[in-house]
Design a protein around this motif. Structure first.
Motif, mmCIF file in Angstrom:
data_model
loop_
_atom_site.group_PDB
_atom_site.id
_atom_site.type_symbol
_atom_site.label_atom_id
_atom_site.label_comp_id
_atom_site.label_asym_id
_atom_site.label_seq_id
_atom_site.Cartn_x
_atom_site.Cartn_y
_atom_site.Cartn_z
ATOM 1 N N ALA A 1 0.938 -1.125 -0.017
ATOM 2 C CA ALA A 1 -0.081 -0.236 -0.093
ATOM 3 C C ALA A 1 0.751 1.302 0.041
ATOM 4 O O ALA A 1 2.046 1.259 0.442
ATOM 5 N N VAL B 1 1.000 5.064 1.796
ATOM 6 C CA VAL B 1 0.346 5.584 2.853
ATOM 7 C C VAL B 1 0.883 6.991 2.838
ATOM 8 O O VAL B 1 1.913 7.352 2.584
ATOM 9 N N ARG C 1 -3.720 8.533 8.816
ATOM 10 C CA ARG C 1 -2.976 7.854 7.721
ATOM 11 C C ARG C 1 -4.024 7.529 6.720
ATOM 12 O O ARG C 1 -5.053 6.707 6.991
ATOM 13 N N VAL D 1 -4.721 5.147 3.343
ATOM 14 C CA VAL D 1 -4.062 4.027 2.872
ATOM 15 C C VAL D 1 -4.575 3.554 1.437
ATOM 16 O O VAL D 1 -5.683 3.183 1.518
ATOM 17 N N ALA E 1 -1.706 0.496 7.891
ATOM 18 C CA ALA E 1 -1.496 1.874 8.426
ATOM 19 C C ALA E 1 -0.592 1.734 9.650
ATOM 20 O O ALA E 1 0.025 2.610 10.129
ATOM 21 N N ARG F 1 8.444 -0.051 5.918
ATOM 22 C CA ARG F 1 8.195 0.991 5.126
ATOM 23 C C ARG F 1 9.379 1.297 4.181
ATOM 24 O O ARG F 1 10.426 1.246 4.549
#
Length: 371
Positions: free
Chosen positions: A203, A205, A222, A224, A239, A246
């Motif tokens: 995803a 974010v 956040r 997403v 999230a 990340r």
């Protein structure tokens, strides 16, 4: 603040509850909003009065029951209240006696006689008017009702310019396209990233910071955006994925195109909880013997949640109700990345530590700016 909340409120258990609950809230074709934290606090408050197999099932879902549940509710609610612009409250109203020990174990919870008008007024005040009344009807069968309320009204640290809001296409989950009011603006460096889930899902974010007028930490919101066709249960937990999963977006400048939205939904959670292993609490043989001298069983668990996103900030509120009945037997050329939320996406509001999911929502249909 993050360590304090994790120490007194089992944040990992709230996240686990969210991840187990979300698959039961519907597929990606429909909007919904919910509060994992609100559900956890309401159920944990009731679990403080549970014993035997009833307590064991609730502990398996929540991580706590009995005396440790009461302590977690009290200390966790106080820690969450340290998040700027977030209000947390719980009340109990009953037609029957409630043990003094149960009341004393929950010192921040208000107790009173059953009065539907007073309860509606309390819910309205506790949610800042976002949930104007109790989302269940209090029939004569209801002997006790416990309500947890969470409410957040926060301004963006950097508001969107209203002049930059303009119609833009949004493709809903069924493939239909609509023109919706869409906000545009820059994203703070480091506030946009790609994330990979443990199951391999990915995803994008964007975190928008809320202003912090007081000494507490501000909430983190956040947005997403998962892969096309991904289900909310896959996307929303990303999230709160840990930092090591990340990846920084390779761009000098990141901008966001985000629809204004207003989501409201009511979730009846009894079937969900039964599917998650909590069954004894709903049966005549339920054991809440540390709550009242009368035999009680849970009859309803209902949550109404509202999430609103606009140029100036975010508003979110949830009222979670547990109703109980009598039991029986009783930048060099500048690279620009525009992240467009122009198809189904998730919204997650976390506490100031960024670890506890206060509210989650899924925007599948064309967003409505008010409601």
């Amino acid at each position: 603040m993050a360590e304090q909340i994790e120490k007194v409120l089992p944040g990992a258990e709230v996240r686990r509850l969210a991840e187990r609950w979300l698959p039961h809230l519907g597929r990606g074709e429909a909007d919904f909003a919910c509060s994992p934290t609100g559900l956890w606090l309401a159920l944990a408050s009731v679990a403080a009065g549970a014993r035997g197999d009833t307590a064991a099932e609730l502990r398996a879902l929540l991580g706590v029951a009995g005396e440790e549940a009461a302590a977690a509710v009290t200390e966790g609610s106080r820690a969450l209240a340290g998040t700027d612009a977030l209000a947390v409250a719980t009340g109990v109203w009953s037609r029957l006696p409630v043990y003094r020990a149960f009341r004393e174990a929950l010192p921040d919870v208000g107790f009173g006689p059953m009065d539907p008008g007073a309860i509606d007024a309390w819910v309205d005040r506790a949610t800042g008017g976002l949930v104007p009344r109790l989302p269940v009807q209090l029939t004569e069968e209801v002997q006790l009702v416990l309500v947890n309320a969470l409410a957040l009204k926060a301004r963006w640290d950097v508001p969107f310019q209203a002049s930059a809001t303009r119609p833009k296409p949004f493709t809903d989950a069924s493939g239909r396209q609509y023109e919706v009011a869409t906000m545009h603006g820059p994203v703070q460096p480091g506030s946009a990233y790609d994330v990979t889930g443990t199951g391999g899902g990915e995803a994008r974010v964007v975190e928008l910071a809320c202003a912090s007028p007081g000494p507490g930490a501000s909430a983190k919101v956040r947005f997403v955006l998962g892969a096309p066709g991904a289900e909310p249960a896959e996307v929303l937990p990303l999230a709160w994925a840990p930092v090591e999963r990340r990846r920084r977006i390779d761009a000098d400048t990141v901008r966001i195109a985000l629809p204004k939205l207003s989501l409201r939904s009511t979730v009846e959670a009894v079937r969900h909880l039964q599917a998650l292993g909590v069954r004894q609490a709903f049966q005549d043989s339920a054991d809440f013997s540390a709550l009242s001298p009368e035999r009680l069983a849970v009859s309803q668990v209902v949550q109404e949640t509202v999430v609103k996103v606009a140029e100036q900030g975010v508003e979110a509120a949830a009222a979670t109700v547990v109703a109980m009945r009598y039991g029986s037997a009783y930048r060099p050329p500048e690279k620009i990345e525009i992240i467009e939320y122009d198809r189904p996406f998730g919204i997650v509001v976390l506490d100031g530590s960024g670890t506890v999911p206060l509210f989650t929502a899924w925007q599948a249909e064309a967003p409505a700016a008010d409601g």
